[in-house]
Design a protein around this motif. Sequence first.
Motif, PDB file in Angstrom:
ATOM      1  N   ALA A  63       1.521 -37.700  18.405  1.00 58.87           N
ATOM      2  CA  ALA A  63       2.389 -37.228  17.326  1.00 58.87           C
ATOM      3  C   ALA A  63       3.431 -36.282  17.901  1.00 58.87           C
ATOM      4  O   ALA A  63       3.161 -35.526  18.832  1.00 58.87           O
ATOM      5  N   TYR A  64       4.619 -36.310  17.302  1.00 56.30           N
ATOM      6  CA  TYR A  64       5.764 -35.556  17.824  1.00 56.30           C
ATOM      7  C   TYR A  64       6.488 -34.853  16.688  1.00 56.30           C
ATOM      8  O   TYR A  64       6.759 -35.448  15.639  1.00 56.30           O
ATOM      9  N   ALA A  65       6.780 -33.559  16.892  1.00 55.26           N
ATOM     10  CA  ALA A  65       7.584 -32.786  15.947  1.00 55.26           C
ATOM     11  C   ALA A  65       8.718 -32.125  16.713  1.00 55.26           C
ATOM     12  O   ALA A  65       8.536 -31.695  17.853  1.00 55.26           O
ATOM     13  N   ASN A  66       9.881 -32.049  16.093  1.00 57.28           N
ATOM     14  CA  ASN A  66      11.038 -31.397  16.711  1.00 57.28           C
ATOM     15  C   ASN A  66      11.567 -30.363  15.727  1.00 57.28           C
ATOM     16  O   ASN A  66      12.142 -30.706  14.697  1.00 57.28           O
ATOM     17  N   GLY A 257      21.475 -23.542   5.776  1.00 55.65           N
ATOM     18  CA  GLY A 257      20.589 -24.506   5.137  1.00 55.65           C
ATOM     19  C   GLY A 257      20.174 -25.638   6.054  1.00 55.65           C
ATOM     20  O   GLY A 257      19.633 -26.642   5.581  1.00 55.65           O
ATOM     21  N   LEU A 258      20.432 -25.491   7.344  1.00 53.20           N
ATOM     22  CA  LEU A 258      20.050 -26.527   8.292  1.00 53.20           C
ATOM     23  C   LEU A 258      18.539 -26.524   8.474  1.00 53.20           C
ATOM     24  O   LEU A 258      17.903 -25.484   8.492  1.00 53.20           O
ATOM     25  N   LYS A 259      17.993 -27.716   8.621  1.00 53.48           N
ATOM     26  CA  LYS A 259      16.547 -27.850   8.766  1.00 53.48           C
ATOM     27  C   LYS A 259      16.223 -28.648  10.019  1.00 53.48           C
ATOM     28  O   LYS A 259      17.044 -29.410  10.526  1.00 53.48           O
ATOM     29  N   ALA A 260      15.013 -28.455  10.505  1.00 52.07           N
ATOM     30  CA  ALA A 260      14.551 -29.224  11.659  1.00 52.07           C
ATOM     31  C   ALA A 260      14.503 -30.701  11.309  1.00 52.07           C
ATOM     32  O   ALA A 260      14.174 -31.079  10.178  1.00 52.07           O
ATOM     33  N   LYS A 261      14.820 -31.560  12.268  1.00 55.00           N
ATOM     34  CA  LYS A 261      14.879 -32.991  11.963  1.00 55.00           C
ATOM     35  C   LYS A 261      13.494 -33.643  11.899  1.00 55.00           C
ATOM     36  O   LYS A 261      13.330 -34.664  11.237  1.00 55.00           O
ATOM     37  N   ARG A 262      12.510 -33.049  12.562  1.00 59.09           N
ATOM     38  CA  ARG A 262      11.134 -33.576  12.502  1.00 59.09           C
ATOM     39  C   ARG A 262      10.176 -32.397  12.346  1.00 59.09           C
ATOM     40  O   ARG A 262       9.496 -32.009  13.286  1.00 59.09           O
ATOM     41  N   PRO A 263      10.109 -31.785  11.154  1.00 64.16           N
ATOM     42  CA  PRO A 263       9.301 -30.575  10.981  1.00 64.16           C
ATOM     43  C   PRO A 263       7.795 -30.809  11.047  1.00 64.16           C
ATOM     44  O   PRO A 263       7.036 -29.868  11.276  1.00 64.16           O
TER      45      PRO A 263
END
Length: 298
Positions: A63-66, A257-263
């Motif tokens: 599994a991968y989160a960014n 308001g920017l969010k992580a692309k893979r939280p």
Amino acid sequence: MPGPARTPSAASTPAPHPWNRYVALGDSFTEGYGDPEPRSPGGVRGWADRVAEELSLGHQDFAYANLAVRGRLLQQIVDDQLGPALELKPDLVTLSAGGNDIVFRGSDPDKLAEKLDPVIGLLSATGATVVLFTGPDWGGTPVFGRIRGKVAIFNENLRSIAARHDGVVADLWTLRQLAAPHMWDPDRLHFSPLGHHTIAALVLEALNVPHTLKPLEPKILPTSSWRQARSSDLVWAKDYLFPWVVRQVRQRPANLGLKAKRPEPGPVFGPGLAHGPLAAGSEGGGPFPTGPVTAVKP
């Protein structure tokens, strides 16, 4: 945690490694800017996605989160990403932070290292393998060459931090291929698809993981005249440098308001795996972008 011993691998054999959960922390470099890909979350791919694609081959539980967000300074990365990263309980972490502080804020590299040291200590104490990145050598560029000394000092601090906490260093400073213009996005701040591909291979090699990313050589361009080089610098300053200066003067809020692309950690379904593992005619399991790079401004 040391990486696995390197073993030969055929194209059909997944690379062995001990990591099941990978979390990437950082700014636009880790988010993947300069490597546009509509099929990827956030519309960009990047070296971290490419690393995850390789590590996922043959590992169903991977599994991968960014958590990276463009424009973030070191303290913002620590404040916003460290806690969530620890909660995800990764066994592999990549962290790139401090570049925006040095390039855009003129920050003291020694003080930045003092902030970063305990963060790496916390991540390493969990048992996770932690990868750090030295800054690239901008010595040959007309503007960023002026901060070459600060980048070099920060890099030495990073190497000391990595040694102190059993971390792994992905050394961009010594990656001579990055001197080629095609390694960079037109904004000269982010890497191109070719640059991200090359950096992904560097990370996997730093982890001692066999991979399928073949070296890709940039085109050799004819040497520009002094007048042509000056004209290119002026266009770059007009399109990228001056707009950035204006944004700094206006002091736009850092949090837009920017969010992580893979939280959240999950399976990797990137373009590199779009046609199945190691599809024929692909690099690293998928087609390598060869079309024009869309400029992404900082």
